[in-house]
Design a protein around this motif. Structure first.
Motif, PDB file in Angstrom:
ATOM      1  N   HIS A 151      -2.683  -1.622 -11.839  1.00 40.06           N
ATOM      2  CA  HIS A 151      -3.255  -2.546 -12.805  1.00 40.06           C
ATOM      3  C   HIS A 151      -2.310  -3.727 -12.968  1.00 40.06           C
ATOM      4  CE1 HIS A 151      -5.456  -3.926 -16.243  1.00 40.06           C
ATOM      5  NE2 HIS A 151      -4.378  -3.901 -17.000  1.00 40.06           N
ATOM      6  N   PHE A 152      -2.827  -4.933 -12.868  1.00 42.26           N
ATOM      7  CA  PHE A 152      -2.016  -6.127 -13.129  1.00 42.26           C
ATOM      8  C   PHE A 152      -2.379  -6.616 -14.536  1.00 42.26           C
ATOM      9  CE2 PHE A 152      -2.223  -6.212  -8.469  1.00 42.26           C
ATOM     10  CZ  PHE A 152      -0.892  -6.391  -8.157  1.00 42.26           C
ATOM     11  N   PRO A 153      -1.519  -6.346 -15.512  1.00 40.86           N
ATOM     12  CA  PRO A 153      -1.892  -6.654 -16.904  1.00 40.86           C
ATOM     13  C   PRO A 153      -2.219  -8.135 -17.125  1.00 40.86           C
ATOM     14  CG  PRO A 153       0.177  -5.426 -16.793  1.00 40.86           C
ATOM     15  CD  PRO A 153      -0.167  -5.816 -15.398  1.00 40.86           C
ATOM     16  N   TYR A 157      -6.533  -6.884 -14.047  1.00 40.09           N
ATOM     17  CA  TYR A 157      -7.167  -6.505 -12.789  1.00 40.09           C
ATOM     18  C   TYR A 157      -6.696  -5.121 -12.375  1.00 40.09           C
ATOM     19  CZ  TYR A 157      -8.628  -6.671  -7.918  1.00 40.09           C
ATOM     20  OH  TYR A 157      -9.201  -6.394  -6.709  1.00 40.09           O
ATOM     21  N   THR A 158      -7.653  -4.260 -12.086  1.00 36.21           N
ATOM     22  CA  THR A 158      -7.341  -2.888 -11.686  1.00 36.21           C
ATOM     23  C   THR A 158      -7.948  -2.635 -10.307  1.00 36.21           C
ATOM     24  OG1 THR A 158      -7.464  -2.239 -13.987  1.00 36.21           O
ATOM     25  CG2 THR A 158      -7.547  -0.466 -12.386  1.00 36.21           C
ATOM     26  N   THR A 159      -7.205  -1.972  -9.479  1.00 35.54           N
ATOM     27  CA  THR A 159      -7.762  -1.618  -8.175  1.00 35.54           C
ATOM     28  C   THR A 159      -7.077  -0.370  -7.655  1.00 35.54           C
ATOM     29  OG1 THR A 159      -8.437  -2.467  -6.018  1.00 35.54           O
ATOM     30  CG2 THR A 159      -6.208  -3.020  -6.720  1.00 35.54           C
ATOM     31  N   ARG A 160      -7.506   0.105  -6.523  1.00 39.08           N
ATOM     32  CA  ARG A 160      -6.888   1.291  -5.948  1.00 39.08           C
ATOM     33  C   ARG A 160      -6.818   1.170  -4.425  1.00 39.08           C
ATOM     34  NH1 ARG A 160     -10.886   6.202  -6.172  1.00 39.08           N
ATOM     35  NH2 ARG A 160     -12.654   5.370  -5.042  1.00 39.08           N
ATOM     36  N   ASN A 161      -6.050   2.047  -3.837  1.00 43.22           N
ATOM     37  CA  ASN A 161      -5.816   1.928  -2.393  1.00 43.22           C
ATOM     38  C   ASN A 161      -6.921   2.555  -1.553  1.00 43.22           C
ATOM     39  OD1 ASN A 161      -5.101   4.593  -3.063  1.00 43.22           O
ATOM     40  ND2 ASN A 161      -3.669   4.721  -1.371  1.00 43.22           N
ATOM     41  N   ARG A 224      -5.036  -5.731  -0.959  1.00 46.35           N
ATOM     42  CA  ARG A 224      -4.984  -4.435  -0.287  1.00 46.35           C
ATOM     43  C   ARG A 224      -3.521  -4.112  -0.021  1.00 46.35           C
ATOM     44  NH1 ARG A 224      -9.694  -3.622   4.102  1.00 46.35           N
ATOM     45  NH2 ARG A 224     -10.375  -1.827   2.912  1.00 46.35           N
ATOM     46  N   PRO A 225      -3.204  -2.849  -0.055  1.00 50.87           N
ATOM     47  CA  PRO A 225      -1.794  -2.497   0.094  1.00 50.87           C
ATOM     48  C   PRO A 225      -1.337  -2.412   1.552  1.00 50.87           C
ATOM     49  CG  PRO A 225      -3.080  -0.536  -0.307  1.00 50.87           C
ATOM     50  CD  PRO A 225      -4.054  -1.676  -0.276  1.00 50.87           C
TER      51      PRO A 225
END
Ligand SMILES: [Zn+2]
Ligand SMILES: [Zn+2]
Length: 447
Positions: A151-153, A157-161, A224-225
């Motif tokens: 999460h980027f406060p 923005y929230t995301t996952r790999n 994307r990571p």
């Protein structure tokens, strides 16, 4: 640049594949009991990943001492415990390296050695160094699925790999499947520059880095990571400093007579630590353009120097042909020969980085940007009742041409108010649809 907060990172080893690979390997004549013990052990140690911590441990090598009961027995022959008479031993002496408390007696350890007797769990662990090759080296073929939510406060923005199109049967590969979150342990070691079966003997610590480098703008969204791997423990430490990674633990049982019995396990293994890094940004588009603009100005200055004496002939011939406009002097930051001097530095933008033909000379510029029938069509499309003979039409055509240019070069209407049009294109459009009084508002800074 704000840091992401890892919301949750869960690593789950795949059981099915784990046992399948063990079967493939073949257990090579090990006893049923040993195998059962191993499986019990695997379950207990792998089970620790349920804690949800950002690391997991995989047992690769074990020393098992079964059927220990509390009693007295000879100490393992470490230097301090070897004796010839009772005088070498002292009742109550305890050493961090020893297995128990000395009773003061010197007893037979084996046919050739005598050691001090200790009160301990007996018999004491009888193997000092880790077995080679490692008992559970087939763990190389295990896979692990890593789920990482971030999460980027600042940007909320929230995301996952794990992407929606994630294929459950994939295996991470740096080139072929760089976004696959399932990793083969052997591959992780290899990418960290290590050999699994070597590390498996003594154990070690490997870092799995998840790097998030995100651009959160709508028009250039990328989040994307990428994964990195490295060994965290120092493999060069000498033997005396306990290299690798291991720990002991025991399982306790009650015998029929009520006496306690235990199995001592010294487990060597690889601990995988998951480290999450990341940055995210939204470009202020204006800032970006200023940057491009000034970079281009720099290029312009640079090529100006190169051009000076040697190429003056070429310049002259161009002037003779009347290609460059005589009324406008070519600014130093222009590489296409069509730009005009501008006061504000953000308007000092050329269509080119290096010397060459101007984009206004292209057929597409003609068709898409300044073709009058084309622009009229666009205007009528927006407003079917538009009066094409109106006095203000030039202004509308001009602005429509700017928009056409932006749409063509940047592909997004969002940027209408913010994109910078190169000087040459701006003037080509202005010349085609001039303002009556010859005044132009120029680029309005939105900030
Ligand atoms: Zn130019
Ligand atoms: Zn140009």
């Amino acid at each position: 640049m704000p840091l992401p907060k890892p919301l949750a990172t869960v690593a789950s080893l795949r059981w099915r594949r784990l046992f399948r690979s063990r079967d493939q390997q073949g257990d090579g004549g090990r006893s049923q009991r040993e195998r059962q013990g191993e499986q019990r052990l695997l379950k207990s140690v792998y089970g620790s990943e349920a804690d949800g911590i950002d690391s997991f441990f995989v047992v690769t090598n074990i020393i098992m001492t079964e059927n220990q009961i509390q009693g007295v027995c000879p100490e393992f022959p470490i230097a301090k415990a070897v004796c010839s008479t009772d005088r070498s031993c002292m009742e109550g002496r305890m050493d961090p390296q020893s297995n128990g408390i000395q009773t003061g007696k010197c007893v037979k350890y084996n046919t050739t050695l005598k050691t001090c007797e200790v009160k301990a769990w007996c018999p004491v662990e009888s193997i000092k160094s880790a077995p080679v090759p490692a008992t559970l080296r087939s763990a190389e073929n295990f896979t692990v699925l890593i789920k990482n939510n971030i999460h980027f406060p600042k940007f909320n923005y929230t995301t996952r790999n794990i992407s929606p199109e994630f294929n459950i049967s994939c295996t991470y590969n740096k080139r072929m499947a760089a976004y696959c979150p399932i990793f083969r342990l052997g591959d992780i070691l290899q990418l960290a520059g290590e050999n699994f079966s070597e590390v498996a003997v003594q154990g070690g610590i490997i870092g799995i880095e998840i790097n998030w480098d995100c651009i959160l703008d709508k028009w250039l969204h990328r989040c994307r990571p990428t994964y990195g791997f490295r060994r965290l423990d120092d493999k060069k430490t000498n033997e005396a400093l306990y290299p690798g990674y291991n720990f002991r633990y025991a399982r306790y049982y009650k015998q029929a007579n009520g006496k306690e019995e235990r199995t001592l396990i010294k487990a060597y293994g690889i601990r995988f630590d998951i480290l999450v890094f990341g940055t995210a940004g939204q470009f202020d588009f204006f800032e970006l353009l200023v940057y491009i603009g000034s970079a281009l100005s720099y290029f312009g200055l640079h090529s100006d120097k190169v051009r000076s004496p040697g190429n003056s002939q070429e310049l002259q011939s161009l002037q003779n042909k009347g290609v460059t406009s005589s009324s406008h002097e070519r600014p130093s930051w222009c590489s296409c020969g069509k730009c005009r001097p501008a006061q504000s530095y953000w308007e000092q933008l050329c269509c080119r980085k290096k010397d060459g033909a101007c984009i206004t000379a292209s057929a597409l510029f003609e068709q898409l940007v300044i073709s009058r029938p084309m622009l009229e069509l666009v205007l009528l499309y927006k407003d079917p009742l538009l009066d094409l003979k109106a006095e203000t039409l030039n202004k509308q055509l001009r602005h429509c041409a700017y928009e056409q240019y932006i749409h063509w070069r940047f592909g997004e209407d969002d940027l209408k108010e913010r994109a910078m049009i190169p000087s040459c294109c701006r003037w080509k459009i202005r010349d085609a649809f001039p303002s009556e009084r010859g005044e132009y508002s120029g680029f309005k800074r939105t900030k």
